[in-house]
Design a protein around this motif. Structure first.
Motif, PDB file in Angstrom:
ATOM      1  N   GLN A   1       0.835  -1.185   0.000  1.00 45.51           N
ATOM      2  CA  GLN A   1       0.000   0.000   0.000  1.00 45.51           C
ATOM      3  C   GLN A   1       0.876   1.244   0.000  1.00 45.51           C
ATOM      4  OE1 GLN A   1      -3.179  -0.338  -0.228  1.00 45.51           O
ATOM      5  NE2 GLN A   1      -3.982   1.721   0.062  1.00 45.51           N
ATOM      6  N   VAL A   2       0.533   2.186  -0.853  1.00 43.94           N
ATOM      7  CA  VAL A   2       1.284   3.439  -0.973  1.00 43.94           C
ATOM      8  C   VAL A   2       0.349   4.598  -0.663  1.00 43.94           C
ATOM      9  CG1 VAL A   2       2.610   4.938  -2.494  1.00 43.94           C
ATOM     10  CG2 VAL A   2       2.773   2.451  -2.742  1.00 43.94           C
ATOM     11  N   GLN A   3       0.749   5.419   0.268  1.00 41.74           N
ATOM     12  CA  GLN A   3      -0.022   6.634   0.566  1.00 41.74           C
ATOM     13  C   GLN A   3       0.684   7.833  -0.060  1.00 41.74           C
ATOM     14  OE1 GLN A   3      -0.470   6.630   4.866  1.00 41.74           O
ATOM     15  NE2 GLN A   3      -2.466   5.629   4.678  1.00 41.74           N
ATOM     16  N   LEU A   4      -0.105   8.672  -0.698  1.00 45.21           N
ATOM     17  CA  LEU A   4       0.420   9.841  -1.388  1.00 45.21           C
ATOM     18  C   LEU A   4      -0.252  11.093  -0.825  1.00 45.21           C
ATOM     19  CD1 LEU A   4       0.165   8.423  -5.024  1.00 45.21           C
ATOM     20  CD2 LEU A   4       2.219   8.526  -3.598  1.00 45.21           C
ATOM     21  N   VAL A   5       0.562  12.080  -0.517  1.00 43.07           N
ATOM     22  CA  VAL A   5       0.035  13.325   0.042  1.00 43.07           C
ATOM     23  C   VAL A   5       0.572  14.498  -0.774  1.00 43.07           C
ATOM     24  CG1 VAL A   5      -0.113  14.816   2.056  1.00 43.07           C
ATOM     25  CG2 VAL A   5      -0.094  12.317   2.339  1.00 43.07           C
ATOM     26  N   GLU A   6      -0.351  15.210  -1.432  1.00 43.65           N
ATOM     27  CA  GLU A   6       0.040  16.362  -2.233  1.00 43.65           C
ATOM     28  C   GLU A   6       0.066  17.627  -1.379  1.00 43.65           C
ATOM     29  OE1 GLU A   6      -2.852  13.989  -4.997  1.00 43.65           O
ATOM     30  OE2 GLU A   6      -2.840  14.712  -2.919  1.00 43.65           O
ATOM     31  N   SER A   7       0.873  18.566  -1.792  1.00 40.90           N
ATOM     32  CA  SER A   7       0.874  19.878  -1.164  1.00 40.90           C
ATOM     33  C   SER A   7       1.246  20.910  -2.216  1.00 40.90           C
ATOM     34  CB  SER A   7       1.832  19.936   0.015  1.00 40.90           C
ATOM     35  OG  SER A   7       3.143  19.644  -0.391  1.00 40.90           O
ATOM     36  N   GLY A   8       0.678  22.107  -2.061  1.00 39.77           N
ATOM     37  CA  GLY A   8       0.967  23.186  -2.986  1.00 39.77           C
ATOM     38  C   GLY A   8       1.812  24.242  -2.318  1.00 39.77           C
ATOM     39  N   GLY A   9       2.013  25.316  -3.006  1.00 38.39           N
ATOM     40  CA  GLY A   9       2.833  26.384  -2.469  1.00 38.39           C
ATOM     41  C   GLY A   9       2.064  27.255  -1.494  1.00 38.39           C
ATOM     42  N   PRO A  10       2.679  28.315  -1.017  1.00 36.40           N
ATOM     43  CA  PRO A  10       1.993  29.236  -0.118  1.00 36.40           C
ATOM     44  C   PRO A  10       0.789  29.862  -0.810  1.00 36.40           C
ATOM     45  CG  PRO A  10       4.042  30.179  -0.931  1.00 36.40           C
ATOM     46  CD  PRO A  10       4.038  28.758  -1.348  1.00 36.40           C
ATOM     47  N   GLY A  11      -0.220  30.182  -0.040  1.00 35.29           N
ATOM     48  CA  GLY A  11      -1.427  30.766  -0.610  1.00 35.29           C
ATOM     49  C   GLY A  11      -2.496  29.748  -0.896  1.00 35.29           C
ATOM     50  N   GLY A  12      -2.228  28.505  -0.547  1.00 36.64           N
ATOM     51  CA  GLY A  12      -3.232  27.477  -0.728  1.00 36.64           C
ATOM     52  C   GLY A  12      -3.547  27.173  -2.176  1.00 36.64           C
ATOM     53  N   GLY A  13      -2.600  27.448  -3.066  1.00 38.97           N
ATOM     54  CA  GLY A  13      -2.812  27.119  -4.466  1.00 38.97           C
ATOM     55  C   GLY A  13      -3.575  28.180  -5.236  1.00 38.97           C
ATOM     56  N   LEU A  14      -3.734  29.363  -4.692  1.00 39.45           N
ATOM     57  CA  LEU A  14      -4.430  30.456  -5.377  1.00 39.45           C
ATOM     58  C   LEU A  14      -3.382  31.403  -5.949  1.00 39.45           C
ATOM     59  CD1 LEU A  14      -7.000  32.002  -6.102  1.00 39.45           C
ATOM     60  CD2 LEU A  14      -6.876  33.094  -3.850  1.00 39.45           C
ATOM     61  N   VAL A  15      -3.352  31.502  -7.287  1.00 43.61           N
ATOM     62  CA  VAL A  15      -2.355  32.323  -7.962  1.00 43.61           C
ATOM     63  C   VAL A  15      -3.023  33.118  -9.085  1.00 43.61           C
ATOM     64  CG1 VAL A  15      -0.444  30.759  -7.438  1.00 43.61           C
ATOM     65  CG2 VAL A  15      -1.745  30.482  -9.563  1.00 43.61           C
ATOM     66  N   GLN A  16      -2.264  34.052  -9.647  1.00 42.48           N
ATOM     67  CA  GLN A  16      -2.764  34.830 -10.773  1.00 42.48           C
ATOM     68  C   GLN A  16      -2.195  34.282 -12.078  1.00 42.48           C
ATOM     69  OE1 GLN A  16      -1.737  38.910  -9.862  1.00 42.48           O
ATOM     70  NE2 GLN A  16      -3.657  39.215  -8.739  1.00 42.48           N
ATOM     71  N   ALA A  17      -2.863  34.580 -13.149  1.00 37.51           N
ATOM     72  CA  ALA A  17      -2.393  34.156 -14.467  1.00 37.51           C
ATOM     73  C   ALA A  17      -0.968  34.658 -14.686  1.00 37.51           C
ATOM     74  CB  ALA A  17      -3.321  34.687 -15.552  1.00 37.51           C
ATOM     75  N   GLY A  18      -0.130  33.764 -15.210  1.00 34.30           N
ATOM     76  CA  GLY A  18       1.262  34.103 -15.445  1.00 34.30           C
ATOM     77  C   GLY A  18       2.187  33.727 -14.307  1.00 34.30           C
ATOM     78  N   ASP A  19       1.628  33.423 -13.156  1.00 35.64           N
ATOM     79  CA  ASP A  19       2.431  33.048 -11.997  1.00 35.64           C
ATOM     80  C   ASP A  19       2.945  31.621 -12.125  1.00 35.64           C
ATOM     81  OD1 ASP A  19       0.656  34.821  -9.312  1.00 35.64           O
ATOM     82  OD2 ASP A  19       2.077  35.501 -10.860  1.00 35.64           O
ATOM     83  N   SER A  20       3.812  31.265 -11.190  1.00 35.51           N
ATOM     84  CA  SER A  20       4.344  29.911 -11.104  1.00 35.51           C
ATOM     85  C   SER A  20       3.957  29.293  -9.771  1.00 35.51           C
ATOM     86  CB  SER A  20       5.875  29.919 -11.225  1.00 35.51           C
ATOM     87  OG  SER A  20       6.281  30.385 -12.488  1.00 35.51           O
ATOM     88  N   LEU A  21       3.910  27.969  -9.764  1.00 36.34           N
ATOM     89  CA  LEU A  21       3.548  27.238  -8.553  1.00 36.34           C
ATOM     90  C   LEU A  21       4.189  25.859  -8.629  1.00 36.34           C
ATOM     91  CD1 LEU A  21       1.735  27.387  -5.978  1.00 36.34           C
ATOM     92  CD2 LEU A  21      -0.038  26.252  -7.324  1.00 36.34           C
ATOM     93  N   ARG A  22       4.700  25.375  -7.515  1.00 37.48           N
ATOM     94  CA  ARG A  22       5.251  24.017  -7.488  1.00 37.48           C
ATOM     95  C   ARG A  22       4.431  23.155  -6.542  1.00 37.48           C
ATOM     96  NH1 ARG A  22      11.195  21.712  -5.720  1.00 37.48           N
ATOM     97  NH2 ARG A  22      10.354  22.056  -3.621  1.00 37.48           N
TER      98      ARG A  22
END
Length: 128
Positions: free
Chosen positions: A1-22
């Motif tokens: 069994q493999v558990q996977l946990v995603e996470s985004g960058g600061p701001g909870g994944g809310l960005v503006q067009a043209g921005d970057s996010l990892r």
């Protein structure tokens, strides 16, 4: 069994067009390097779609045409983590993003049914 946990960058994944996010996805398995890893996304009212995939060692990568040249998938097997670097984000990239692990060969990696394990998803919202 493999558990996977995603996470985004600061701001909870809310960005503006043209921005970057990892996005990051941490896996709880001692055999992480034996899995092909993928990212998928699902927008409201749409089916889950393939975004990117990476081979066991990271030597091969695959991308959907819609993100090619803007997104980059990578992995760090020492940290049991796969990443999705998203640049030049567009409003149409808005979706819940899922990471997934596949124990099958690369012929399966571009379709959701090729993955046995899935994360819970993380929301990415791109405002115009």
């Amino acid at each position: 069994q493999v558990q996977l946990v995603e996470s985004g960058g600061p701001g909870g994944g809310l960005v503006q067009a043209g921005d970057s996010l990892r996005l990051s996805c941490a896996a709880s398995t001692r055999t992480f390097s034996s899995y092909g890893m993928g990212w998928f996304r699902q927008a409201p009212g749409k089916e889950r779609e393939f975004v990117a995939a990476i081979s066991w060692s990271g030597g091969s990568t695959y991308y959907a045409d819609s993100v090619k040249g803007r997104f980059s998938i990578s992995r760090d097997n020492a940290k049991n983590t796969v990443y999705l670097q998203m640049n030049s984000l567009k409003p149409e990239d808005t979706a819940v993003y899922y990471c997934a692990a596949s124990g099958y060969d690369s012929s399966w990696w571009l379709q959701a049914r090729g993955y046995e394990y899935w994360g819970q998803g993380t929301q990415v919202t791109v405002s115009s």
